[in-house]
Design a protein around this motif. Structure first.
Motif, PDB file in Angstrom:
ATOM      1  N   VAL A  99       0.831  -1.203   0.000  1.00  0.00           N
ATOM      2  CA  VAL A  99       0.000   0.000   0.000  1.00  0.00           C
ATOM      3  C   VAL A  99       0.864   1.250   0.000  1.00  0.00           C
ATOM      4  O   VAL A  99       0.624   2.205  -0.763  1.00  0.00           O
ATOM      5  N   GLU A 100       1.880   1.263   0.852  1.00  0.00           N
ATOM      6  CA  GLU A 100       2.745   2.436   0.946  1.00  0.00           C
ATOM      7  C   GLU A 100       3.454   2.709  -0.387  1.00  0.00           C
ATOM      8  O   GLU A 100       3.584   3.872  -0.810  1.00  0.00           O
ATOM      9  N   LYS A 101       3.904   1.659  -1.043  1.00  0.00           N
ATOM     10  CA  LYS A 101       4.567   1.815  -2.342  1.00  0.00           C
ATOM     11  C   LYS A 101       3.624   2.441  -3.357  1.00  0.00           C
ATOM     12  O   LYS A 101       4.012   3.357  -4.113  1.00  0.00           O
ATOM     13  N   LEU A 102       2.386   1.974  -3.377  1.00  0.00           N
ATOM     14  CA  LEU A 102       1.421   2.480  -4.334  1.00  0.00           C
ATOM     15  C   LEU A 102       1.073   3.934  -4.047  1.00  0.00           C
ATOM     16  O   LEU A 102       1.020   4.768  -4.960  1.00  0.00           O
ATOM     17  N   VAL A 103       0.848   4.262  -2.794  1.00  0.00           N
ATOM     18  CA  VAL A 103       0.482   5.639  -2.437  1.00  0.00           C
ATOM     19  C   VAL A 103       1.632   6.600  -2.717  1.00  0.00           C
ATOM     20  O   VAL A 103       1.413   7.727  -3.189  1.00  0.00           O
ATOM     21  N   ASP A 104       2.851   6.174  -2.471  1.00  0.00           N
ATOM     22  CA  ASP A 104       4.007   7.021  -2.796  1.00  0.00           C
ATOM     23  C   ASP A 104       4.044   7.333  -4.291  1.00  0.00           C
ATOM     24  O   ASP A 104       4.312   8.469  -4.696  1.00  0.00           O
ATOM     25  N   ALA A 105       3.761   6.330  -5.112  1.00  0.00           N
ATOM     26  CA  ALA A 105       3.756   6.542  -6.559  1.00  0.00           C
ATOM     27  C   ALA A 105       2.630   7.483  -6.968  1.00  0.00           C
ATOM     28  O   ALA A 105       2.809   8.355  -7.824  1.00  0.00           O
ATOM     29  N   VAL A 106       1.474   7.311  -6.355  1.00  0.00           N
ATOM     30  CA  VAL A 106       0.342   8.188  -6.666  1.00  0.00           C
ATOM     31  C   VAL A 106       0.648   9.619  -6.244  1.00  0.00           C
ATOM     32  O   VAL A 106       0.332  10.573  -6.973  1.00  0.00           O
ATOM     33  N   ARG A 107       1.264   9.784  -5.094  1.00  0.00           N
ATOM     34  CA  ARG A 107       1.621  11.130  -4.619  1.00  0.00           C
ATOM     35  C   ARG A 107       2.527  11.829  -5.624  1.00  0.00           C
ATOM     36  O   ARG A 107       2.331  13.007  -5.953  1.00  0.00           O
ATOM     37  N   THR A 108       3.499  11.103  -6.127  1.00  0.00           N
ATOM     38  CA  THR A 108       4.416  11.679  -7.112  1.00  0.00           C
ATOM     39  C   THR A 108       3.702  11.994  -8.417  1.00  0.00           C
ATOM     40  O   THR A 108       3.873  13.068  -9.007  1.00  0.00           O
ATOM     41  N   GLU A 109       2.878  11.060  -8.856  1.00  0.00           N
ATOM     42  CA  GLU A 109       2.215  11.206 -10.152  1.00  0.00           C
ATOM     43  C   GLU A 109       1.129  12.274 -10.133  1.00  0.00           C
ATOM     44  O   GLU A 109       0.870  12.915 -11.151  1.00  0.00           O
ATOM     45  N   SER A 110       0.492  12.474  -8.981  1.00  0.00           N
ATOM     46  CA  SER A 110      -0.656  13.380  -8.901  1.00  0.00           C
ATOM     47  C   SER A 110      -0.304  14.756  -8.366  1.00  0.00           C
ATOM     48  O   SER A 110      -1.174  15.641  -8.333  1.00  0.00           O
ATOM     49  N   GLY A 111       0.946  14.929  -7.930  1.00  0.00           N
ATOM     50  CA  GLY A 111       1.284  16.193  -7.298  1.00  0.00           C
ATOM     51  C   GLY A 111       0.588  16.368  -5.963  1.00  0.00           C
ATOM     52  O   GLY A 111       0.390  17.496  -5.481  1.00  0.00           O
ATOM     53  N   GLY A 112       0.199  15.240  -5.358  1.00  0.00           N
ATOM     54  CA  GLY A 112      -0.428  15.281  -4.036  1.00  0.00           C
ATOM     55  C   GLY A 112      -1.913  15.547  -4.053  1.00  0.00           C
ATOM     56  O   GLY A 112      -2.499  15.830  -3.006  1.00  0.00           O
ATOM     57  N   ARG A 113      -2.571  15.429  -5.232  1.00  0.00           N
ATOM     58  CA  ARG A 113      -4.006  15.688  -5.328  1.00  0.00           C
ATOM     59  C   ARG A 113      -4.674  14.555  -6.120  1.00  0.00           C
ATOM     60  O   ARG A 113      -4.538  14.484  -7.339  1.00  0.00           O
ATOM     61  N   LEU A 114      -5.392  13.718  -5.397  1.00  0.00           N
ATOM     62  CA  LEU A 114      -6.075  12.575  -6.001  1.00  0.00           C
ATOM     63  C   LEU A 114      -7.579  12.845  -6.015  1.00  0.00           C
ATOM     64  O   LEU A 114      -8.164  13.176  -4.978  1.00  0.00           O
ATOM     65  N   ALA A 115      -8.195  12.701  -7.188  1.00  0.00           N
ATOM     66  CA  ALA A 115      -9.621  12.985  -7.314  1.00  0.00           C
ATOM     67  C   ALA A 115     -10.488  11.750  -7.132  1.00  0.00           C
ATOM     68  O   ALA A 115     -11.586  11.829  -6.569  1.00  0.00           O
ATOM     69  N   VAL A 116     -10.018  10.600  -7.639  1.00  0.00           N
ATOM     70  CA  VAL A 116     -10.841   9.391  -7.649  1.00  0.00           C
ATOM     71  C   VAL A 116      -9.991   8.187  -7.255  1.00  0.00           C
ATOM     72  O   VAL A 116      -8.886   8.003  -7.775  1.00  0.00           O
ATOM     73  N   LEU A 117     -10.522   7.381  -6.340  1.00  0.00           N
ATOM     74  CA  LEU A 117      -9.886   6.120  -5.957  1.00  0.00           C
ATOM     75  C   LEU A 117     -10.872   4.991  -6.211  1.00  0.00           C
ATOM     76  O   LEU A 117     -11.981   4.985  -5.650  1.00  0.00           O
ATOM     77  N   VAL A 118     -10.489   4.052  -7.065  1.00  0.00           N
ATOM     78  CA  VAL A 118     -11.329   2.888  -7.358  1.00  0.00           C
ATOM     79  C   VAL A 118     -10.630   1.645  -6.815  1.00  0.00           C
ATOM     80  O   VAL A 118      -9.586   1.232  -7.327  1.00  0.00           O
TER      81      VAL A 118
END
Length: 249
Positions: A68-87
């Protein structure tokens, strides 16, 4: 990043791929998570890009320590810290009837289907924007007594409870939390599983056919949009009316 970002777990194949493609078609930048199907995940990204969208594939093994931590770290980098939708789509398959189950298979099922989405939401909450969307993929198994899927149905039941309680908790931020429950859904990867069963399932389905991944993806895309802003804490059946009751000829 000004583009809205969506994370879709288990996006390399099947319903997850269809959801990733549908959200990308709606203009979201998609983080397509996968575990062991790298080539298929890259194909998901390629399909999105060929259609004019944007996406990136990210590998992480959910249900294992650090995944989970690995995935969230990647999302943080890719999204600039702003996630709109989680499926939350990734899931382990049914482990069979109780009589043949083992503690190891049971624990693995709950680790992937319950623990991983629970802590993925926890870790992703600081990234979710006001008015964001969380969509959990459940199953009609929660409303049907199928002894071959007892433990699987239990995991999806837990996911539906989490959906309701998170909707209550996050409503103050305008974040909606809903679940979608597919029924018999044929994809390119599971077609063989329906051999000999298609007629049986379609005869139990009000709309008279097996579902397609796109049928489910369209429902999820609606929940991810502003059009669903007043819907939260719900489990939406996306099964074509599977097992509603006996058909009257």
């Amino acid at each position: 990043m000004s583009t809205r970002v969506a994370l879709v777990t288990g996006a390399s194949r099947g319903i997850g791929r269809a959801v990733a493609e549908r959200l990308a078609a709606d203009g979201l930048h998609v983080v397509a998570h996968y575990n062991g199907h790298e080539a298929e995940a890259k194909e998901t990204v390629a399909r999105i890009e060929r259609a004019g969208g944007t996406a990136v594939a990210v590998q992480a093994e959910l249900g294992r320590e650090g995944g989970v931590e690995k995935l969230v770290d990647a999302v943080r980098t890719e999204s600039g810290g702003r996630l709109a939708v989680l499926v939350n789509n990734a899931a382990a398959v049914p482990a069979g009837p109780m009589v043949t189950d083992t503690p190891e298979r049971f624990d693995r099922l709950f680790a992937v289907n319950v623990k991983a989405p629970y802590f993925l939401v926890q870790q992703a909450l600081p990234l979710l924007v006001e008015g964001g969307r969380i969509i959990n993929v459940s199953s009609v198994a929660t409303r049907m007594a199928n002894p071959t899927q007892t433990s699987f149905a239990m995991t999806k039941g837990a996911l539906e409870v989490m959906t309701r309680t998170l909707a209550q908790e996050l409503g103050g931020r305008g974040i909606t939390v809903n679940a979608v429950a597919p029924g018999g859904t044929r994809t390119a990867d599971n077609a063989e599983a329906f051999i000999g069963l298609e007629d049986f399932i379609t005869n139990l389905t009000a709309l008279g056919r097996l579902g397609q991944a796109e049928d489910v993806a369209d429902v999820i895309a609606w929940l991810a949009s502003d059009r669903s802003r007043w819907v939260t804490g719900q489990t939406i059946d996306a099964s074509g009316g599977l097992h509603l009751g006996p058909k009257i000829a």
